[in-house]
Design a protein around this motif. Structure first.
Motif, PDB file in Angstrom:
ATOM      1  N   VAL A 198       4.561   8.376   1.838  1.00  0.00           N
ATOM      2  CA  VAL A 198       4.005   7.594   0.731  1.00  0.00           C
ATOM      3  C   VAL A 198       4.993   7.727  -0.418  1.00  0.00           C
ATOM      4  CG1 VAL A 198       2.127   7.218  -0.878  1.00  0.00           C
ATOM      5  CG2 VAL A 198       1.615   8.038   1.417  1.00  0.00           C
ATOM      6  N   LEU A 199       5.544   6.600  -0.855  1.00  0.00           N
ATOM      7  CA  LEU A 199       6.524   6.594  -1.938  1.00  0.00           C
ATOM      8  C   LEU A 199       5.869   6.095  -3.221  1.00  0.00           C
ATOM      9  CD1 LEU A 199       9.522   4.942  -0.024  1.00  0.00           C
ATOM     10  CD2 LEU A 199       8.900   7.366  -0.138  1.00  0.00           C
ATOM     11  N   LYS A 200       6.424   6.490  -4.343  1.00  0.00           N
ATOM     12  CA  LYS A 200       5.892   6.019  -5.622  1.00  0.00           C
ATOM     13  C   LYS A 200       6.144   4.518  -5.782  1.00  0.00           C
ATOM     14  CE  LYS A 200      10.093   7.313  -8.135  1.00  0.00           C
ATOM     15  NZ  LYS A 200      10.666   8.269  -9.106  1.00  0.00           N
ATOM     16  N   ARG A 219       5.866  -0.992  12.326  1.00  0.00           N
ATOM     17  CA  ARG A 219       5.563  -2.117  11.442  1.00  0.00           C
ATOM     18  C   ARG A 219       5.949  -3.445  12.097  1.00  0.00           C
ATOM     19  NH1 ARG A 219       3.799  -5.397   9.440  1.00  0.00           N
ATOM     20  NH2 ARG A 219       3.527  -6.074   7.284  1.00  0.00           N
ATOM     21  N   ARG A 220       7.092  -3.439  12.806  1.00  0.00           N
ATOM     22  CA  ARG A 220       7.519  -4.664  13.470  1.00  0.00           C
ATOM     23  C   ARG A 220       6.619  -5.006  14.645  1.00  0.00           C
ATOM     24  NH1 ARG A 220       9.354  -9.287  11.975  1.00  0.00           N
ATOM     25  NH2 ARG A 220      10.754 -10.321  13.438  1.00  0.00           N
ATOM     26  N   ILE A 221       6.198  -3.996  15.371  1.00  0.00           N
ATOM     27  CA  ILE A 221       5.293  -4.231  16.497  1.00  0.00           C
ATOM     28  C   ILE A 221       3.971  -4.799  15.995  1.00  0.00           C
ATOM     29  CG2 ILE A 221       3.925  -3.050  18.278  1.00  0.00           C
ATOM     30  CD1 ILE A 221       6.353  -1.263  18.743  1.00  0.00           C
ATOM     31  N   GLN A 222       3.545  -4.379  14.804  1.00  0.00           N
ATOM     32  CA  GLN A 222       2.337  -4.955  14.219  1.00  0.00           C
ATOM     33  C   GLN A 222       2.537  -6.449  13.957  1.00  0.00           C
ATOM     34  OE1 GLN A 222       1.068  -3.225  10.495  1.00  0.00           O
ATOM     35  NE2 GLN A 222      -1.025  -3.935  10.766  1.00  0.00           N
ATOM     36  N   THR A 251      11.366  -4.865   2.080  1.00  0.00           N
ATOM     37  CA  THR A 251      10.699  -5.563   0.986  1.00  0.00           C
ATOM     38  C   THR A 251       9.377  -4.882   0.680  1.00  0.00           C
ATOM     39  OG1 THR A 251      11.664  -7.685   1.654  1.00  0.00           O
ATOM     40  CG2 THR A 251       9.713  -7.772   0.238  1.00  0.00           C
ATOM     41  N   ILE A 252       9.132  -4.594  -0.583  1.00  0.00           N
ATOM     42  CA  ILE A 252       7.858  -4.016  -1.009  1.00  0.00           C
ATOM     43  C   ILE A 252       6.888  -5.156  -1.300  1.00  0.00           C
ATOM     44  CG2 ILE A 252       6.723  -2.447  -2.601  1.00  0.00           C
ATOM     45  CD1 ILE A 252       8.985  -1.257  -0.774  1.00  0.00           C
ATOM     46  N   LEU A 253       5.720  -5.116  -0.718  1.00  0.00           N
ATOM     47  CA  LEU A 253       4.775  -6.217  -0.853  1.00  0.00           C
ATOM     48  C   LEU A 253       4.066  -6.220  -2.197  1.00  0.00           C
ATOM     49  CD1 LEU A 253       3.243  -6.062   2.741  1.00  0.00           C
ATOM     50  CD2 LEU A 253       5.168  -7.429   1.924  1.00  0.00           C
ATOM     51  N   ASP A 254       3.654  -5.041  -2.674  1.00  0.00           N
ATOM     52  CA  ASP A 254       2.968  -4.921  -3.968  1.00  0.00           C
ATOM     53  C   ASP A 254       3.699  -3.859  -4.776  1.00  0.00           C
ATOM     54  OD1 ASP A 254       1.339  -4.629  -6.144  1.00  0.00           O
ATOM     55  OD2 ASP A 254      -0.515  -4.290  -5.015  1.00  0.00           O
ATOM     56  N   THR A 255       4.531  -4.265  -5.717  1.00  0.00           N
ATOM     57  CA  THR A 255       5.365  -3.326  -6.457  1.00  0.00           C
ATOM     58  C   THR A 255       4.562  -2.454  -7.416  1.00  0.00           C
ATOM     59  OG1 THR A 255       5.825  -5.032  -8.124  1.00  0.00           O
ATOM     60  CG2 THR A 255       7.393  -4.807  -6.302  1.00  0.00           C
ATOM     61  N   ALA A 256       3.312  -2.817  -7.693  1.00  0.00           N
ATOM     62  CA  ALA A 256       2.490  -2.011  -8.591  1.00  0.00           C
ATOM     63  C   ALA A 256       1.830  -0.838  -7.866  1.00  0.00           C
ATOM     64  CB  ALA A 256       1.419  -2.876  -9.251  1.00  0.00           C
ATOM     65  N   ALA A 258       1.662   2.288  -4.749  1.00  0.00           N
ATOM     66  CA  ALA A 258       2.494   3.212  -3.985  1.00  0.00           C
ATOM     67  C   ALA A 258       2.890   2.552  -2.663  1.00  0.00           C
ATOM     68  CB  ALA A 258       1.742   4.517  -3.737  1.00  0.00           C
ATOM     69  N   VAL A 259       4.017   2.965  -2.114  1.00  0.00           N
ATOM     70  CA  VAL A 259       4.532   2.342  -0.893  1.00  0.00           C
ATOM     71  C   VAL A 259       4.161   3.211   0.297  1.00  0.00           C
ATOM     72  CG1 VAL A 259       6.576   1.536   0.334  1.00  0.00           C
ATOM     73  CG2 VAL A 259       6.427   1.295  -2.157  1.00  0.00           C
ATOM     74  N   ASP A 260       3.221   2.701   1.108  1.00  0.00           N
ATOM     75  CA  ASP A 260       2.857   3.367   2.349  1.00  0.00           C
ATOM     76  C   ASP A 260       3.150   2.416   3.504  1.00  0.00           C
ATOM     77  OD1 ASP A 260       0.881   1.467   2.102  1.00  0.00           O
ATOM     78  OD2 ASP A 260      -0.800   2.849   2.307  1.00  0.00           O
ATOM     79  N   TYR A 261       2.706   2.760   4.673  1.00  0.00           N
ATOM     80  CA  TYR A 261       2.983   1.945   5.866  1.00  0.00           C
ATOM     81  C   TYR A 261       2.542   0.497   5.688  1.00  0.00           C
ATOM     82  CZ  TYR A 261       2.443  -0.022  10.515  1.00  0.00           C
ATOM     83  OH  TYR A 261       2.500  -0.859  11.595  1.00  0.00           O
ATOM     84  N   PHE A 262       1.436   0.282   4.979  1.00  0.00           N
ATOM     85  CA  PHE A 262       0.876  -1.055   4.844  1.00  0.00           C
ATOM     86  C   PHE A 262       1.478  -1.840   3.677  1.00  0.00           C
ATOM     87  CE2 PHE A 262      -2.551   1.472   6.840  1.00  0.00           C
ATOM     88  CZ  PHE A 262      -2.668   0.771   8.023  1.00  0.00           C
ATOM     89  N   ASN A 263       2.412  -1.252   2.957  1.00  0.00           N
ATOM     90  CA  ASN A 263       2.947  -1.910   1.760  1.00  0.00           C
ATOM     91  C   ASN A 263       4.456  -2.129   1.840  1.00  0.00           C
ATOM     92  OD1 ASN A 263       2.901  -3.110  -0.777  1.00  0.00           O
ATOM     93  ND2 ASN A 263       3.062  -1.172  -1.880  1.00  0.00           N
TER      94      ASN A 263
END
Length: 271
Positions: A198-200, A219-222, A251-256, A258-263
């Motif tokens: 989990v990244l900030k 993520r690609r398999i998803q 690419t970060i999907l929601d920059t606001a 935290a960056v996890d697997y789903f973001n």
């Protein structure tokens, strides 16, 4: 249930979809997807799909491994009964008024028999379409037939060989050594390392490089699974339709957030 909407080609996939359709009814799925606890953090859809998938895949894996043990019994007439006993006594799957137990057992034994079978040279040739070079279906790295060990084509089972993935062209694609090694026996995306980072919010380029190869592959398999479900096609056809991804371009999907697997996602690579 969307997970049962892609076209299966292997013994393991057929068993997976049977378990989904017969053991998870619409009411149970609706209760899972609307569970209040999943609303915490705004990941209800993603986590309900994850829980459904990982629960079904766990049962599938246990069935196949039990079937492998049962197949070691010399007297083949005992195989079916031993698996039925497993379902009733160990798993606690109550008998129903149809032949569900028999179908599960037949499919589990078939999946176990198909597990880890060697890939024939004819299948390898069909997968690379007779070419000397072929791109990795996940990252696009060019691989060579008969080349140096680290650059040689690996023949990747899209549905893992250890869980009923047949060693046939319909379940094989060319892969590079690194993707083949990191994917291992990942079942769909659910058994990837989903919670290993989990990244900030708005992470630096250096921080983004900490996202591992296995997480990127999951993520690609998803993405491939979603394409297969949307088109009603096989996982292989979905992978070919999407082409490889550029794992170096995250690419970060929601920059606001935290960056996890789903973001995160990544740019599309060259075919």
């Amino acid at each position: 249930m969307d997970l049962a909407k892609f076209k299966p080609t292997t013994a393991g996939e057929h068993l997976f979809q049977l378990l989904l359709r017969e053991l998870v009814d619409e009411d149970s799925y609706r209760q899972l997807s609307t569970a209040a606890v999943l609303d915490i953090g705004g990941r209800a859809e993603e986590l309900s799909d994850y829980m459904l998938g990982v629960t079904t895949l766990n049962f599938l894996a246990r069935l196949i491994k039990k079937a492998e043990r049962v197949l070691a019994i010399d007297d083949s007439t005992l195989h079916h009964g031993a698996m039925i006993q497993y379902l009733l006594e160990t798993v606690g799957l109550a008998k129903r008024g149809n032949d569900l137990h028999d179908r599960i057992v037949r499919m589990a034994l078939d999946a176990a028999k198909n597990s880890k079978r060697p890939i024939k040279d004819s299948a390898k040739k069909a997968v690379r379409q007779g070419r000397v070079e072929a791109p990795c279906y996940l990252c696009g790295t060019m691989c060579t037939h008969g080349g140096a060990d680290t650059q040689a084509i690996r023949y990747e089972h899209i549905w893992p060989a250890s869980y009923g993935g047949n060693s046939t062209p319909e379940n094989l694609l060319p892969a590079c050594e690194k993707c083949n090694e990191k994917k291992e026996d990942m079942l769909l995306w659910h058994t990837g390392a989903l919670f290993s980072f989990v990244l900030k919010p708005d992470p630096s380029a250096d921080e983004i490089t900490s996202i591992g190869k296995r997480e990127k592959i999951a993520r690609r398999i998803q993405d491939i699974l979603r394409e297969a479900i949307s088109s009603g096609c096989t996982l292989k056809d979905a992978a070919l339709a999407l082409g490889p991804a550029d794992f170096t371009s995250v690419t970060i999907l929601d920059t606001a957030d935290a960056v996890d697997y789903f973001n995160f996602n990544f740019a599309r690579g060259s075919r």
